[in-house]
Design an enzyme around this catalytic site. Sequence first.
Site, PDB file in Angstrom:
ATOM      1  N   GLU A 177      54.258  47.443  29.649  1.00  0.00           N
ATOM      2  CA  GLU A 177      54.461  48.783  29.105  1.00  0.00           C
ATOM      3  C   GLU A 177      53.588  49.037  27.879  1.00  0.00           C
ATOM      4  OE1 GLU A 177      58.803  48.893  28.699  1.00  0.00           O
ATOM      5  OE2 GLU A 177      58.931  49.672  30.735  1.00  0.00           O
ATOM      6  N   ASP A 220      65.149  47.353  36.461  1.00  0.00           N
ATOM      7  CA  ASP A 220      65.373  47.492  35.022  1.00  0.00           C
ATOM      8  C   ASP A 220      66.813  47.889  34.691  1.00  0.00           C
ATOM      9  OD1 ASP A 220      64.909  47.631  32.355  1.00  0.00           O
ATOM     10  OD2 ASP A 220      63.658  49.418  32.399  1.00  0.00           O
ATOM     11  N   GLU A 248      71.830  51.295  28.243  1.00  0.00           N
ATOM     12  CA  GLU A 248      70.702  52.209  28.453  1.00  0.00           C
ATOM     13  C   GLU A 248      70.868  53.053  29.721  1.00  0.00           C
ATOM     14  OE1 GLU A 248      66.877  50.290  28.610  1.00  0.00           O
ATOM     15  OE2 GLU A 248      65.858  52.145  29.179  1.00  0.00           O
TER      16      GLU A 248
HETATM   17  C1  GCU Z   1      63.003  49.405  29.501  1.00  0.00           C
HETATM   18  C2  GCU Z   1      63.352  50.241  28.306  1.00  0.00           C
HETATM   19  C3  GCU Z   1      62.374  50.069  27.199  1.00  0.00           C
HETATM   20  C4  GCU Z   1      62.173  48.591  26.892  1.00  0.00           C
HETATM   21  C5  GCU Z   1      61.821  47.848  28.159  1.00  0.00           C
HETATM   22  C6  GCU Z   1      61.783  46.347  27.977  1.00  0.00           C
HETATM   23  O1  GCU Z   1      61.866  49.909  30.129  1.00  0.00           O
HETATM   24  O2  GCU Z   1      63.450  51.583  28.669  1.00  0.00           O
HETATM   25  O3  GCU Z   1      62.846  50.753  26.078  1.00  0.00           O
HETATM   26  O4  GCU Z   1      61.190  48.409  25.949  1.00  0.00           O
HETATM   27  O5  GCU Z   1      62.790  48.093  29.128  1.00  0.00           O
HETATM   28  O6  GCU Z   1      62.704  45.685  28.420  1.00  0.00           O
HETATM   29  O7  GCU Z   1      60.836  45.816  27.414  1.00  0.00           O
END
Ligand code: GCU
Length: 669
Positions: free
Chosen positions: A277, A356, A384
């Site tokens: 990400e 996730d 979440e």
């Molecule tokens: C999810 C989440 C993010 C987090 C990511 C992770 O995508 O929405 O906020 O950073 O998981 O586990 O690294």
Amino acid sequence: MAKKWTQLWLQYKPRKDCGNKGYFENVWICGFSAEHKIVVNLLKEVEKAAAGMLDVHPDFKEWSADETAHTGMLLCKSEVSHIGAEGYEISEKAGLLTVSAREEKGLLYGVFHVLRQVALEQSVSDCYLCINPDNPLRMYNHWDNMDGSIERGYSGESFFFANNEVIVDERIEDYARLVASVGINAVVINNVNVKDNATWLITDRYFKDVAKMAEIFEGYGIKMFLCLNFAAPMELGGPDSADPLDPEVRRWWEKKMEEVFEAIPNLGGFLVKADSEGRPGPFSYGRTQADGANMLADIIKDYGGIIIWRCFVYNCTQDWRDYKTDRARAGYDNFIQMDGDYHDNVILQIKNGPMDFQIREPISPLLGGLVKTNQMLEVQIAQEYTGHQIDVCYLIPMFKEILDFRTYCAKEDDTVADIISGRTFGNKNCGVAAVCNTGNDVNWTGNDLAAANFYGFARLAFQTSLTAEEIAEEWIRMTISCEQEVIDTLMGILLPSREIYENYTSPLGIGWMVVPHEHYGCSVDGYEYSRWGTYHRADHLGLGVDRTYNGTGFVGQYHEPNVSMYNAIGTCPEELLLFFHHVPYTYQLKSGKSLIQHIYDSHFEGVEQVEEMILAWESLDGKIDADVHRTVSERFQRQLLNAKEWRDQVNSYFYRKSGIPDEKGRKIY
Ligand code: GCU
């Protein structure tokens, strides 16, 4: 004046004696130094608990063998082989309650066990038990940012950081007491997405305060960890590269780690989110994940440090038109080839599901797919995708399912619990972590009922054989009330709450359908045409993602017989049907209902169940703490609105797509 934070399950309110009082009059210590930090802390705890719960003030003494007719409590060092490093033994005979342990940490857990029995109003007379924790690492991961915000935090701001400073105050100590009392032995204090000031946590800008915090934790047997920015060399004035195989980069890290461990000698190590990400990582230099993890691990090995490396690596710029790329496959595809290449002090941390933290997912095939690598399970108690601590969602039943899942990576001892505890492969660097749900709200978790997850995860991590029911009851008694009526009512709310949440949200394992980015509330197509790889693929005939051999082939990542079970629609567990198969709306489920009817029914039922939970909760008015009652009532009203919105959007969406009416003629829009 601002209200002080609550003490959750360590309230130490007056308790019925149950014959326990006598043990607290005299407390002897034998073989342990009363000056050891952990012992000092546990004696303080005994004093506080005894005064609060039983109105008794213990006399602490060194044990002398010549004294006869001891009655009271003996805290005793023991070398017997059945007590492991962090384990303890408790036995009672003729008025003497003996808590034995090999190390101070074990003694701490043993003492908290005794205090728990008192809080639960259970007698310890005649008891004998020996408990060794099931998982070597039992960890909370906090996603706290240095500006005080918390990524995916639903209960206020951080109590670790504010205004780009590290906070070291009484609340840190209370946090340490709380989590140590349920056996947590490792904590990561900062967000996995390490940016800006957090990159500087490994510099002398923050060393002093971070070291102080680590010391507080140490006094409760907790190792502190930090999250690292893989590109730190570049951002902290080092070489203009983060290539793990570049000797200059390596030298930079060597020097950095020397500084870090000199300043914070009891640091446990680091948790790293790389190539995920948008975070930097070894892939940018054409290196493997193992290259990155091993480089850091080798450098910190001599300091006793470990590198926990996350497997949440996937393509987050996918094209929704592309039916071949499957995000669910990514963790396995990115990590499996290097199985066996990771050094001993590296642990791969794997999210429970391949996507996730959805309300229902299969188990990540990496768990047990890897057979020569240290593995750690990552779950999320920060809600979440499970209601933001507005909606009640007791997650321990889900965690039980995860732990009990048979991976078939070995002939026996092959469940997820076996793997992460080290039973399957005989390794020591393994365990379980939860993304934590706390913040600086007075009640720590926003919704008071969400603290059942904060308590429960840790209890389960320590003793995976505990049931979700046992854990819920303990938490209720310790936190809310020991009155049977209250216990029964609350058990009736907590235990089915995960299934209720599932009923009114996304059906049969498909997941998502949430408001993008925020992840609370319904938006069926919110992620359908996005880059995140999170699709439901609904059309006018059916929905679900074909992950069989005819589809993305994801099923092939499991061991047999799981592959065949998931691959065939008839044997695929129905709660995961839409995760593995694209299914016509008219497909008949085992209940005899069509898929579309199941969607309608479960969504109507989900809302009715929330209404029932609310009635049950209202019946507790006047029987429990008024603040708790009010806070939770208010959240239940928001949960009801949320559930109705989900029901109506999901039902209308699939009615409009399929054109098939509800058999029961209920209102659909
Ligand atoms: C999810 C989440 C993010 C987090 C990511 C992770 O995508 O929405 O906020 O950073 O998981 O586990 O690294």
